[in-house]
Structure formats: C-alpha cells, structure tokens
Enzyme design. Structure first.
Site, mmCIF file in Angstrom:
data_model
loop_
_atom_site.group_PDB
_atom_site.id
_atom_site.type_symbol
_atom_site.label_atom_id
_atom_site.label_comp_id
_atom_site.label_asym_id
_atom_site.label_seq_id
_atom_site.Cartn_x
_atom_site.Cartn_y
_atom_site.Cartn_z
ATOM 1 N N HIS A 163 0.720 -1.130 0.000
ATOM 2 C CA HIS A 163 0.118 -0.106 -0.047
ATOM 3 C C HIS A 163 0.858 1.169 0.132
ATOM 4 O O HIS A 163 0.327 2.343 -0.274
ATOM 5 C CB HIS A 163 -1.121 0.039 1.131
ATOM 6 C CG HIS A 163 -0.456 0.327 2.604
ATOM 7 N ND1 HIS A 163 -0.166 -0.725 3.393
ATOM 8 C CD2 HIS A 163 -0.363 1.700 3.187
ATOM 9 C CE1 HIS A 163 0.107 0.079 4.639
ATOM 10 N NE2 HIS A 163 0.042 1.320 4.296
ATOM 11 N N ASP A 218 1.199 -7.657 1.970
ATOM 12 C CA ASP A 218 1.290 -6.354 2.080
ATOM 13 C C ASP A 218 2.714 -5.695 1.699
ATOM 14 O O ASP A 218 3.239 -5.269 2.628
ATOM 15 C CB ASP A 218 0.677 -5.406 2.975
ATOM 16 C CG ASP A 218 0.210 -4.222 2.517
ATOM 17 O OD1 ASP A 218 0.928 -3.582 1.786
ATOM 18 O OD2 ASP A 218 -0.764 -3.410 3.425
ATOM 19 N N SER A 228 3.712 2.235 8.549
ATOM 20 C CA SER A 228 3.894 1.166 7.624
ATOM 21 C C SER A 228 5.076 1.011 6.755
ATOM 22 O O SER A 228 5.723 1.991 6.394
ATOM 23 C CB SER A 228 2.682 1.408 6.631
ATOM 24 O OG SER A 228 1.283 0.964 7.206
HETATM 25 N N1 ARG Z 1 -4.560 0.181 7.401
HETATM 26 C C1 ARG Z 1 -3.408 0.345 6.872
HETATM 27 C C2 ARG Z 1 -2.822 1.697 6.961
HETATM 28 O O1 ARG Z 1 -3.281 2.402 7.769
HETATM 29 C C3 ARG Z 1 -3.404 -0.263 5.611
HETATM 30 C C4 ARG Z 1 -4.164 0.478 4.593
HETATM 31 C C5 ARG Z 1 -3.797 -0.236 3.381
HETATM 32 N N2 ARG Z 1 -4.918 -1.139 2.828
HETATM 33 C C6 ARG Z 1 -6.187 -0.825 2.393
HETATM 34 N N3 ARG Z 1 -7.023 -1.836 2.306
HETATM 35 N N4 ARG Z 1 -6.660 0.409 2.143
HETATM 36 O O2 ARG Z 1 -2.148 2.351 6.463
HETATM 37 N N1 ASP Z 2 -1.332 1.279 7.961
HETATM 38 C C1 ASP Z 2 -0.680 2.343 8.712
HETATM 39 C C2 ASP Z 2 0.348 2.893 7.681
HETATM 40 O O1 ASP Z 2 0.232 3.132 6.369
HETATM 41 C C3 ASP Z 2 -0.073 1.660 9.879
HETATM 42 C C4 ASP Z 2 -1.042 1.923 10.989
HETATM 43 O O2 ASP Z 2 -1.851 2.913 10.933
HETATM 44 O O3 ASP Z 2 -1.155 1.142 12.119
HETATM 45 O O4 ASP Z 2 1.345 3.871 8.070
#
Ligand code: ARG
Ligand code: ASP
Length: 693
Positions: free
Chosen positions: A83, A220, A628
C-alpha cells in the site's frame, strides 16, 4: 527546560512504563536499553543508533512522505508495503499492462521502473537543539513572536546542517508541545525504482473488508531499489546511476517466530495525541469521526458502484478509493475504541484530580482554560471538517484550485494527468450526494449564502450538478486541451472555480479562527504537558507524541482477546487465505497459481512447524500511520517481518494505547520470500540478501 529534563529523568529512573507503550527517540534509546534487554533484546544502544559507526538506523528510511522502508541488501534493494508503493504501481499500470491485476517483477536491473517524484530519506543524525532554537526568547513574547523566533533560529540551523554534503535535508521539530526541539538531518535519494510487487489479489488481499482487522492474510509488500551516482551519492534520476551501496542492511531471519518473542519496530510514526484533554477526545470521537465517516460512506458507495462495472474505472480510482477508505474505516474503529475504553470519562476523572493538585501551582486553571478553548473551537472546527470532506473533495474544483496561477502549458500538463484518472459520473454523483448531506449537516443559519442561492436557483442539487458539470471546462478534457491565450479569463469565470472559491470564502473565517484557537491551545498544552509530568510521574513514562520522526517501539508477539469468549492467536497462515478464497469477490479472488501451490503443498523452504506457510503476525508494539513498511526486528537485530497495520479493537491507540487490545499487524518475512519465489518467480533476488536461521 531544566525542570522538564529533571522530570523526564525522574520518570525514567523510578517507574516502569505501562508495559510496551511508547515511541522512543533513537538517540535517547540508551535510557530504555536496560528495559529492552530485560525483555530479551540482545544488542546495545549503539547498535540501534550511532553517529560514529554503522547502526540499524542506517538501514531504515522514510519512504515518500508517509511510510517507512528498510534495506534488504548491499545493492540498494528496499522493502516497503504494497500500500506504500501502491500509487507508483498504479501509475505504471494500464489496461494493457495491468500490474495491479497481474503483479510486476523486474527480471533484471534494466527492467526496474523509475518513479519521478518518489524519494527515500535516511536519518543521518538528530540532536537536541532546544537552547539554540529558543535563543532570544523572553516570557513576555506572544505565541506569534515565539513562532517567528523559532522559525528564524531553525532556518540557521537547517542551512548549516544541509550545507555539509550532497542530498541533505533537515527539519527542526517540536517535541512535548514545544518544550523541547530536535534537529533531524536526512540524506534523501531521488532515484528510486520499482522492482516488484505481487498482484493486488495478494498485496491487498481482503481489501477494505479485512483492512484494520485481525485475523489478517494480506501480502502487503513491494520492492524498490535506490540508485545513486557513481560516487554513491544521492542524485536525480539518470540511466547512468548505479545501485546504492549502504553502510548497513538487514539480515533476514528465516528461523521463524513464536508467541512471547521480543519485537522491535524502527520507523516513522506520523501523528499521535496521547496527552490530549477530554474535550479533544470527545470532539474527535463523538463529532468529527462520525461526521467524516458519514460523508465518506456516500463517496465510497458511488466509487464502488462504478469500479465494479469497469476495469478501466477500477484502475483509475484504485489509489483514490484506498486513501478515502483507509481513514474512513480507521475513524470508525477509533470512535468505537474510545467509547469502549471510556477514554473521555477516564480523562475527565484524571483532569479533576489534576485540578485539585494544581491549586496554588503555576498549573492552576490550565485544564479549565483548555476546556473553554475547546468549547469555543467546536463550531469552527466542525465547519472546517465538513468543508474538507465536501467541497474540497470534488475533483473538478480541486483541479480548478490546482491550476490557478499556472502558465497555459503547465495547466495543460496538470490537466492531462488529471484526466488519466478521472471519471466524471463518479465526481458528479459525489457532488450531488455531498451537497445534499451538506444541507443536512450545516444548520440553516451557518450555511453559505452561495449554497442557498444555488439551491434556490436550481431547485434541487441534481439540477445544480447538471449545470455545473455541463458548463465547467474542468469536467471536459477536450475543452481543457483547446484552451487558448485567454485561458486565464475562462478559468476564473468557470463555474467549478466559482463554486470552490465561494465555499472556501465561507470556510475561511472559520479556518482562521480555528488556527488561532489551536495556536492558543498549543501554548496551553505546553504548560499542561509539563504539569502532567509533575503531577503524575508514575502515570506512565513520558515519550513525545509521534511527529513523523524516527522512533523505536518495542514489545513482543502476543495474541489477544477481542471480546468475551474469543481469543485471537498471534499468527496466521496460507490456510486462512484458502479459507477466505472466493472467485466471486474481487478482494478475495486469489491467483490460480496460489491455489495450485496450496493444493500441491509446494511450499519449499517456507513451511513452518505447523506444516503451513506463515502469513501475518501481531505484537504489542506501539505504532501508528507512517509506521507502515517499518522493519520488524527480533532480539538478535534481524528482520522477521514488515509492519503494516493495527487491529480493529486497538485503532484508538493514537489517543489511548491499551495493552489488552492494541496490537500492530506485521507481514511475516517468510511470506514475502515465499511470494517472491513461488508467485513472482524472482528468487534471483535472494542472491543479494543475507539469510540467518
Ligand atoms: N490500514 C493500513 C494503514 O493505515 C493499511 C491500509 C492499506 N490497505 C487498504 N486496504 N486500504 O495504512
Ligand atoms: N497502515 C498504517 C500506515 O500506513 C499503519 C498504522 O496505522 O498502523 O502507516
């Protein structure tokens, strides 16, 4: 300042932290190292951060301006999340070369793809510069004067720091609400090429449904490579550049993990508010989060509808949707977590005790003062939130704002890249849905006159939208292309420009007022922060809120119980991917190759003691957005995984970290290697990596 240090040291000496909470500054990690070692860590503080010798920090970087990444080889190969590289992967994709759908693997260096605009930054050094930054400060100064002084003093520091070598960039950052200032000096590399990524069906497996959730099965990750000039220095892209040779890179542990193992995350957490007043928490969890979620639900439904109908639209809107959906879901988890933890109530109780204690001290009245400012802020903040989630999200009005002041040539260039990813029906339907909801959310007496006029003129939002989108050149690629010398005149009188400007004029006074009040809050928080440390040194060990600077979080691999009667194990496997596999649902439709591998048990060396391929694991590390892509490091200092998310029950950790519910989610490095080898057929990349058992 002295006082603050005394308090910090007192805190560190006496009492141990609420276990595993905290995002620590690497240059001060010697203050935590005994605790880390007691919990299993085998290396020294110098191994983590040193300016005299190569240390782990030299293998960690900021990826773009919002993710982390790490070096996997002596030839500049880097690992980050899928991502985090998503926008780049999407930019290289088209219906003919659909790397989102099919994945991409460079089979040799010449096939690695350049990414203009993408950079990575390594921290060279950090330094406490509080006394220099505050030189000339006197207590009678206003906050504006103080800000100006700090800006001036920081500019000098930054100029000196960045003149010392190629590719240097520096920032001065406030810690503890400006009780302390640190200089951060980075080396920034701008030639970063795309090496490989699995298909979306692996890299984003589970899509938005599994996002922010455990159990998780998302692969990911993506791979890039840093290129430098012949002298190994940062340089703009050139085909003559060569792979960067770093001082340090991670050895990869293939020995596996188990519950209880020590874990250490090294990365760039973006933003937390761990010391926030109850009124701030209430606004976020009861007003801001729910309203923004409601508005984004409208947009997401529209995007989903069109994306499921056309592959071209799906590619066009994939990045946009991921960004909208990610925060949308996090806000829901956060509001829910705060409610469950009763954080507002807990903070109120704490503030009551603080008020009692503060009587007769320099902190008397501070909590009440913060409270009254929040009350004053609420309406202004709300209007700013609504503006940013409505008018500011309409794509044609964003384009109007983006091109304003540009030359004709540059207007055309901007518009060309805009239309590559623009699908008018989505924008128009969003306009209709958002402007309707706008009328419901903003009380009559606060609505802009412009909005009322348009509603009166057109009778309903649909008719207003018909007229706007039919008449705006920003909604029409051909019209944008044929703009001539009088373009400036055309653009400023365009209905999309007028719409944006009118809505902005409405929001601007509130924005300015909110800014001013936030500045007042900042000043009060500076004192309140010191007061909290004085008042309850045993409440926790204090660490500065995240601010996109390099931090260390340590903890251990651990399952959790999300609710009564349930227990979540800390590690997931390929078996779970097969269980979720569903050819009918885009986000769960895995590549046939992966199905075949599973049925033939063709796992190679990546099988674990359960006879499965490990996929993800959870641990107690305190992380946030920006973390991330961070390396997950074991007790020996070797790479066991890559951080990418948090669990649903713990998404309030930016405001309230709780050890029972907060877990970070990482991708097991063995699944990365499995995917490179078995799905990508790119095991040639292993030749440059170093594996340890
Ligand atoms: N929740 C994670 C973060 O805050 C991963 C986001 C990417 N994945 C998604 N399905 N949008 O960045
Ligand atoms: N998914 C998040 C990021 O992109 C990480 C988190 O918020 O825990 O940095």
């Amino acid at each position: 300042m002295k006082k603050l240090l005394v308090v910090i040291i007192a805190c560190l000496a006496g009492i141990s932290a609420r276990a595993d909470e905290g995002m620590w500054l690497p240059s001060l990690i010697h203050e935590r190292i005994a605790d880390m070692q007691a919990k299993g860590f085998k290396l020294s503080a110098e191994d983590i951060y040193s300016i005299n010798q190569a240390s782990l920090k030299d293998a960690v970087m900021m990826f773009g301006r919002g993710c982390s990444a790490e070096l996997l080889s002596g030839e500049g190969l880097i690992l980050t999340n899928y991502h985090c590289g998503y926008a780049q992967i999407q930019k290289h994709s088209s219906v003919e070369h659909d790397y989102l759908k099919d994945g991409f693997w460079a089979m040799k260096r010449e096939e690695e793809l350049p990414n203009p605009g993408l950079s990575v930054s390594f921290l060279e050094r950090m330094e406490d510069v509080t006394s220099i930054v505050l030189r000339g400060y006197t207590p009678d100064m206003t906050e504006e004067q103080r800000i100006e002084l700090i800006r001036h003093n920081s500019t000098n520091l930054i100029d000196i720091a960045t003149s010392a070598g190629k590719g240097l960039r520096a920032t001065v950052e406030a810690l503890y609400y400006g009780n302390q200032y640190f200089l951060f000096v980075y080396r920034e590399f701008k030639d970063v090429r795309f090496v490989g990524a699995p298909p979306t069906s692996i890299g984003k497996f589970g899509g938005e449904t599994d996002n922010w959730m455990w159990p998780r099965h998302t692969g990911d990750f993506s791979l890039f490579r840093i290129y430098a000039d012949k002298d190994n220095n940062p340089a703009e892209y050139s085909k003559d550049n060569v792979p960067y040779q770093p001082k340090k890179y991670f050895k990869i542990s293939t020995g596996g993990i188990k519950e209880g193992d020590f874990t250490f995350i090294y990365g760039f957490p973006g933003y937390t508010q761990e010391y926030i007043h109850s009124e701030g928490v209430r606004y976020i969890s009861e007003i801001s989060d729910p309203c923004k979620v409601a508005l984004r639900t409208l947009r997401l439904d529209i995007m989903n509808k069109h994306m499921s109908k056309s592959q071209a639209v799906r590619i066009q809107y994939s990045t946009k949707k991921a960004i909208v959906a990610n925060a949308w879901k996090k806000w829901q988890g956060e509001a829910g977590g705060i409610k469950k933890m009763k954080t507002v109530q807990t903070n109120q109780d704490y503030e009551k005790r603080f008020i009692e204690w503060a009587k007769g001290t320099e902190y008397e009245g501070i909590v009440e003062h913060i409270d009254s400012i929040y009350k004053e802020l609420e309406t202004h903040h709300f209007i700013v939130d609504i503006f940013s989630e409505t008018a500011q999200t309409i794509e044609i009005s964003r384009l109007a704002r983006q091109v304003s002041g540009h030359s004709l040539e540059s207007v055309k260039n901007i518009s060309k890249s805009f239309f590559k990813d623009y699908y008018m029906p989505i924008d128009k339907e969003c306009f209709v849905a958002l402007m309707k909801e706008f009328g419901n959310m903003i009380p009559d007496d606060h609505q802009p006159a412009f909005y009322k006029e348009q509603m009166q003129k057109y009778g309903k939002v649909e008719t207003w939208a018909d007229s706007l989108f039919a008449n705006s050149v920003f909604a029409d690629e051909a019209k944008m292309e044929s703009l001539g010398e009088n373009y400036h005149d055309v653009l400023i009188h365009d209905p999309a420009s007028i719409y944006y400007i009118e809505m902005q004029n409405w929001a601007l006074p509130h924005l300015n007022k909110a800014r001013a009040l936030n500045r007042d809050l900042q000043l009060l928080y500076r004192t309140y922060m010191r007061g909290q440390m004085d008042f309850a040194p045993d409440r926790t060990v204090y660490y500065p809120d995240a601010n996109l600077t390099l931090r260390v979080s340590y903890g251990h691999i651990k399952g959790y119980s999300p609710y009564d009667g349930a227990y979540y194990h800390p590690s997931s496997t390929l078996k779970g991917i097969i269980e979720k596999d569903n050819p009918e649902i885009f986000d769960y439709n895995i590549p046939q190759k992966l199905r075949d591998i599973y049925h033939n048990k063709d796992f190679g060396r990546w099988v674990d003691e359960r006879g499965e391929v490990p996929v993800c694991f959870i641990a107690t590390n305190h992380t946030t957005g920006g973390n991330s892509g961070s390396p997950v490091i074991n007790a020996e200092g070797n790479l066991i995984g890559i951080n990418f998310d948090r669990v649903w029950e713990g998404t309030m950790s930016d405001i309230d970290f709780d050890l029972d519910f907060c877990r970070n989610i990482s991708l097991d490095i063995r699944y990365v290697l499995f995917t490179i080898e078995k799905i990508g057929g790119a095991a040639y990349l292993f030749d440059e990596m170093t594996f340890v058992e």
